[in-house]
Design an enzyme around this catalytic site. Structure first.
Site, PDB file in Angstrom:
ATOM      1  N   ASP A 137       0.797  -1.221   0.000  1.00 22.79           N
ATOM      2  CA  ASP A 137       0.000   0.000   0.000  1.00 22.79           C
ATOM      3  C   ASP A 137       0.832   1.275   0.000  1.00 22.79           C
ATOM      4  O   ASP A 137       0.355   2.327   0.405  1.00 22.79           O
ATOM      5  CB  ASP A 137      -0.974  -0.002   1.184  1.00 22.79           C
ATOM      6  CG  ASP A 137      -0.279  -0.361   2.486  1.00 22.79           C
ATOM      7  OD1 ASP A 137       0.937  -0.159   2.582  1.00 22.79           O
ATOM      8  OD2 ASP A 137      -0.965  -0.854   3.398  1.00 22.79           O
ATOM      9  N   CYS A 138       2.096   1.183  -0.430  1.00 23.08           N
ATOM     10  CA  CYS A 138       2.907   2.396  -0.564  1.00 23.08           C
ATOM     11  C   CYS A 138       3.927   2.180  -1.672  1.00 23.08           C
ATOM     12  O   CYS A 138       4.128   1.050  -2.135  1.00 23.08           O
ATOM     13  CB  CYS A 138       3.597   2.758   0.748  1.00 23.08           C
ATOM     14  SG  CYS A 138       4.878   1.584   1.229  1.00 23.08           S
ATOM     15  N   ASP A 168     -18.848  12.690 -29.258  1.00 22.38           N
ATOM     16  CA  ASP A 168     -19.596  11.507 -28.839  1.00 22.38           C
ATOM     17  C   ASP A 168     -19.759  10.470 -29.927  1.00 22.38           C
ATOM     18  O   ASP A 168     -20.240   9.371 -29.653  1.00 22.38           O
ATOM     19  CB  ASP A 168     -20.988  11.910 -28.337  1.00 22.38           C
ATOM     20  CG  ASP A 168     -21.911  12.288 -29.485  1.00 22.38           C
ATOM     21  OD1 ASP A 168     -21.433  12.907 -30.453  1.00 22.38           O
ATOM     22  OD2 ASP A 168     -23.109  11.956 -29.416  1.00 22.38           O
ATOM     23  N   CYS A 185       9.258   9.201   2.093  1.00 18.85           N
ATOM     24  CA  CYS A 185       7.840   8.791   2.169  1.00 18.85           C
ATOM     25  C   CYS A 185       6.895   9.892   1.696  1.00 18.85           C
ATOM     26  O   CYS A 185       6.063   9.690   0.812  1.00 18.85           O
ATOM     27  CB  CYS A 185       7.469   8.421   3.601  1.00 18.85           C
ATOM     28  SG  CYS A 185       8.040   6.814   4.129  1.00 18.85           S
ATOM     29  N   ASP A 216     -17.541  18.979 -30.697  1.00 15.44           N
ATOM     30  CA  ASP A 216     -18.410  18.517 -31.774  1.00 15.44           C
ATOM     31  C   ASP A 216     -19.789  19.142 -31.528  1.00 15.44           C
ATOM     32  O   ASP A 216     -20.110  19.527 -30.399  1.00 15.44           O
ATOM     33  CB  ASP A 216     -18.499  16.997 -31.743  1.00 15.44           C
ATOM     34  CG  ASP A 216     -19.499  16.455 -32.757  1.00 15.44           C
ATOM     35  OD1 ASP A 216     -19.413  16.855 -33.928  1.00 15.44           O
ATOM     36  OD2 ASP A 216     -20.366  15.660 -32.359  1.00 15.44           O
ATOM     37  N   CYS A 272       6.684  -0.336  -0.797  1.00 18.82           N
ATOM     38  CA  CYS A 272       6.203  -1.716  -0.907  1.00 18.82           C
ATOM     39  C   CYS A 272       6.179  -2.154  -2.364  1.00 18.82           C
ATOM     40  O   CYS A 272       6.561  -3.276  -2.707  1.00 18.82           O
ATOM     41  CB  CYS A 272       4.794  -1.844  -0.333  1.00 18.82           C
ATOM     42  SG  CYS A 272       4.671  -1.535   1.440  1.00 18.82           S
TER      43      CYS A 272
END
Length: 813
Positions: free
Chosen positions: A78-79, A708, A470, A512, A82
């Site tokens: 989670d970092c 689109d 960090c 557009d 890691c």
């Protein structure tokens, strides 16, 4: 004959892997009866004497025997630090040919040779590093496509059922799996989480050491040493394991060296405090990651788990109607579901009976319920407010709007922003440089200037803690992830940090017209016969346009249906790109095209030309119905501007952005619409003209394109940022860098404001991370701050940049 398939239907990993596509093309080319094979990212086209689909499962199994993909859930990753450690472990598994790593989703996708490695090898390499690995298989496994597209060059999805190979066991998608790092946002007490327990242990040990020192002062030092070693042991192990997989200069290494060094010079109490504060920093990073992931889980929870399926025979005869509840995963395309008032829509589909107001806000961010009736599309997760609806399922659970949103957001988290990529590169040299400078601070003053060893060792160790990257490493991804998650919850899908950064820096936006600035639902306003009756004119025009999905064609067909005219049979329909639709009626070629196209065939009479100019001046699009080359009459069509378009364009102008409308419509109609909205217009453009104009505009700065339709896809790709409107085609959505689920021009303004807010927070975070380090560097060298205060230069900065980034989750314009 030409056969067309979706690439992902043949080999699920091929869409994302060039090596898979190359292997697929080589295998297809060897199949009996196949003359040529063209494998693209989205589509496969075969020139073959017969349909070879019976050989597909065996062919795919043969490919996967030497090259396969697997997704690994890495619990605890989670970092950024890691991620580097796990990356090093993955690279050391034999046979790995590629990987994609997303630490925000705790996921690694690996491509490897199964004859050289297995999933167990990945677990063996990664789990000793302190992470839990759960192999996951993509839903669907190997698929055998259904009947391919018609024997022409058009590709369609015929809703074939996926056939799973014996070796594949589909389970829940990784985004829905439980994770310890997600415990922070699931109601689990912080002290029971994986990162929370070390904080408690270290804190208790530190408190015990302090109490022990009150009664036995001479042994207090040993209590602090025990607290440091026991509390910091896990970080030292992580540092050692990281070094073994090629990441010796990790944050854990810096912290471990500083803690051990402090013990060696007799500062065990400060070492224990450093370990505690570092553990708190780890906990806060886990909280930040959990908060960011909570948005994805909230999206996944929008769709109901079950649906009320209407039996096929009951749908034909409602007298004895009976429904039964089934899991949404079992719903198949074409089935009918019943949705009661207050219930959530279980699948993307089309209403076939009933009408109701639907609350689409959970999916699109639209705050006001939208009235929908037979023929209208509905999204999985929308709330049915008042009426009973019967809906035909158009997409399976893994392919509905919510699933696509989750996939896009997770892919966006993998795609790093330019600033983040720069910081990653910088950190590779930053940490070793900090360690070298710390060593010089320890050695040079005592050797050259006679400084006290204790004093300069202390300052060098403090410098190691100050140098922990960090806060710097998390400063950008925390902001980008929060921005992407905040956008997704408001119907703004952004495909990565690069797109999020670019959107806020554009100077010009090209729009557009049809379906973007206008409603996209044009209506016939005038029918002017010249040589035939009004009903015959409408009938012939409808005969030419039969089967077309073009908005103008739909307007003509709707008008013919309203007038209840008898439409004659037609054949040999074809399109002249950007100019006309052509078909044969009663042996004669007829066309419905632009006045310019009609004039190319034969000069128009002055009175006819005058009528056309008058209609166009009113903002109407004029089509000429021809018994080629003779004009039979005129049909005028108008598509009204979106109610919010003018206000949104004014807001963009106030933000310093230049707006321009690009349209294939005639100049007068283009000017009429542009005049209402207050923007510049370039009209009568073919798709290649839009490409040329965007390329020219890019010379003056970054350009965004909003569209689109299929014909907008090249322009969306050409622009620095492509933005697809919510009602757009799949081609436009896949090509664009961002998508607006809500059909509102104000969504473009929201994107700009969100991007600029994110950029502002990124700059502030970098300033906080580097500024605090600079302040503590000076104060430490001057002897003002100590070790435990030095760790605050990083832990404190981590807290600040994380809190600052999480503010984006509550983004409101």
């Amino acid at each position: 004959m030409t056969l067309t398939y979706k690439t992902d239907d043949l080999l699920p990993s091929a869409e994302d892997c060039a090596q898979c596509r190359a292997l697929l093309q080589n295998a297809l080319q060897k199949l009996p009866g196949v003359k040529t094979a063209r494998v693209g990212e989205k589509e496969v086209q075969l020139e073959a004497a017969t349909d070879p689909q019976t050989a597909f499962p065996e062919m795919v199994e043969a490919i996967q025997a030497t090259h396969t993909h697997s997704t690994l859930k890495v619990d605890g990753m989670d970092c950024a630090s890691c991620a580097k450690t796990v990356e090093g472990a993955v690279c050391r598994v034999p046979g790995v040919s590629g990987y994609k790593l997303n630490y925000m989703a705790e996921r690694v996708e690996v491509a490897y040779d199964p004859t050289q490695a297995s999933l167990e090898d990945f677990k063996t390499k990664i789990e000793p590093l302190g992470y839990k690995v759960t192999p996951l298989v993509r839903p669907g496994g190997i698929r055998a496509p259904g009947k391919p597209a018609h024997d022409d060059h058009s590709g369609h999805d015929h809703g074939a059922k996926p056939v799973t190979s014996p070796s594949s066991k589909p389970i829940k998608d990784a985004s829905l799996e439980h994770s310890h790092a997600e415990e922070h946002s699931q109601g689990v007490a912080w002290f029971n989480t994986r990162q929370g327990r070390p904080v408690v242990i270290t804190g208790v040990l530190l408190a015990l050491a302090w109490l022990f020192g009150r009664f036995e002062p001479q042994y207090a030092e040993w209590g602090y040493i025990a607290a440091t070693l026991i509390g910091g042991w896990q970080f030292a192990i992580k540092a050692w394991r990281g070094a073994l997989v090629g990441n010796p200069f990790s944050i854990n290494t810096l912290m471990s060296l500083a803690a051990v060094g402090a013990i060696l010079i007799g500062e065990a109490a400060e070492a224990a405090v450093v370990v505690l504060l570092f553990a708190v920093g780890e906990l806060l990073e886990g909280v930040a990651a959990g908060r960011a992931r909570a948005g994805i889980r909230a999206l996944a929870a929008l769709a109901p788990k079950t649906a009320f399926l209407v039996h096929e025979q009951d749908h034909r005869d409602r007298k004895g109607e009976h429904t039964h509840e089934v899991p949404v995963e079992q719903l198949e395309v074409g089935q009918i579901v019943l949705i009661q008032p207050g219930g959530r829509v279980p699948a993307d589909g089309t209403i076939i009976a009933g009408s109701s107001a639907l609350d689409d806000s959970p999916v699109t961010g639209e705050s006001v319920p939208v009235n929908k009736t037979v023929g209208d599309c509905v999204y999985a997760g929308s709330i049915n407010t008042d009426g009973v609806l019967r809906v035909r399922v158009d997409k399976s659970a893994e392919d509905n709007t919510i699933a696509r949103i989750i996939q896009l957001v997770e892919e966006a988290q993998e795609a790093k922003a330019p600033t983040e990529r720069f910081i990653d590169r910088f950190s590779r040299y930053y940490t070793p440089m900090v360690m070298l400078i710390a060593l010089l601070v320890i050695v040079v003053p005592p050797f050259l200037f006679g400084g006290a060893w204790h004093e300069w060792i202390y300052k060098g160790l403090a410098l190691l803690l100050i140098g922990c990257p960090c806060a710097l490493l998390i400063s950008v991804p925390a902001a980008v992830t929060s921005g992407i998650s905040a956008g997704a919850r408001r119907g703004l899908l952004i495909k990565g940090g690069a797109a999020l950064e670019s959107i806020g820096t554009v100077g010009t936006i090209a729009f557009d017209k049809t379906g973007t600035l206008t409603e996209g639902r044009p209506k016939v306003t005038d029918v002017i016969p010249l040589e035939v009756s009004e009903s015959e004119l409408l009938a012939k025009a409808a005969a030419v346009e039969q089967g077309s999905s073009h908005p103008l064609a739909k307007a003509i067909l709707n008008k013919a249906a309203e007038a209840q005219v008898q439409i004659p049979p037609s054949s040999e329909q074809k399109a002249v790109q950007g100019k006309a639709a052509v078909a044969t009626i009663d042996g004669r070629e007829h066309a419905v095209g632009s006045p310019r196209y009609a004039a190319e065939l034969a000069p128009l009479e002055a009175t006819v030309q005058q009528q056309i100019e008058t209609l166009e001046a009113q903002g109407k699009t004029v089509t000429v119905v021809l018994n080629v080359p003779k004009p039979l009459g005129l049909i005028a069509i108008r598509d009204e501007a979106r109610p919010d378009a003018k206000a949104a364009l004014a807001e963009l102008k106030a933000l310093g952005i230049q707006n321009v409308m690009l349209t294939g419509d005639n100049t007068r109609t283009g000017r009429a619409i542009a005049g209402q909205l207050g923007l510049e217009v370039k009209a009568e453009l073919m798709p290649q003209d839009k490409l040329r104009i965007i390329e020219e505009m890019k010379q003056g700065g970054k350009v965004a394109m909003v569209g689109d339709g299929i014909n907008d896809a090249p322009a969306l790709a050409q622009a620095d940022v492509g933005i697809a409107m919510g009602g757009g085609t799949d081609v436009a959505l896949e090509t664009a860098d961002a998508a607006l689920l809500r059909n509102s021009v104000r969504g473009v303004v929201d994107l700009i404001v969100l991007s600029r807010a994110t950029l502002s927070i990124i700059r502030a975070n970098i300033a906080i991370a580097l500024g605090l380090k600079a302040v503590f560097l000076v104060t430490t060298l001057l002897g003002i701050t100590n070790l435990w205060m030095a760790i605050l230069a990083d832990t404190g900065a981590t807290v600040l940049v994380t809190a600052n980034a999480l503010r984006l989750l509550g983004f409101k314009r």
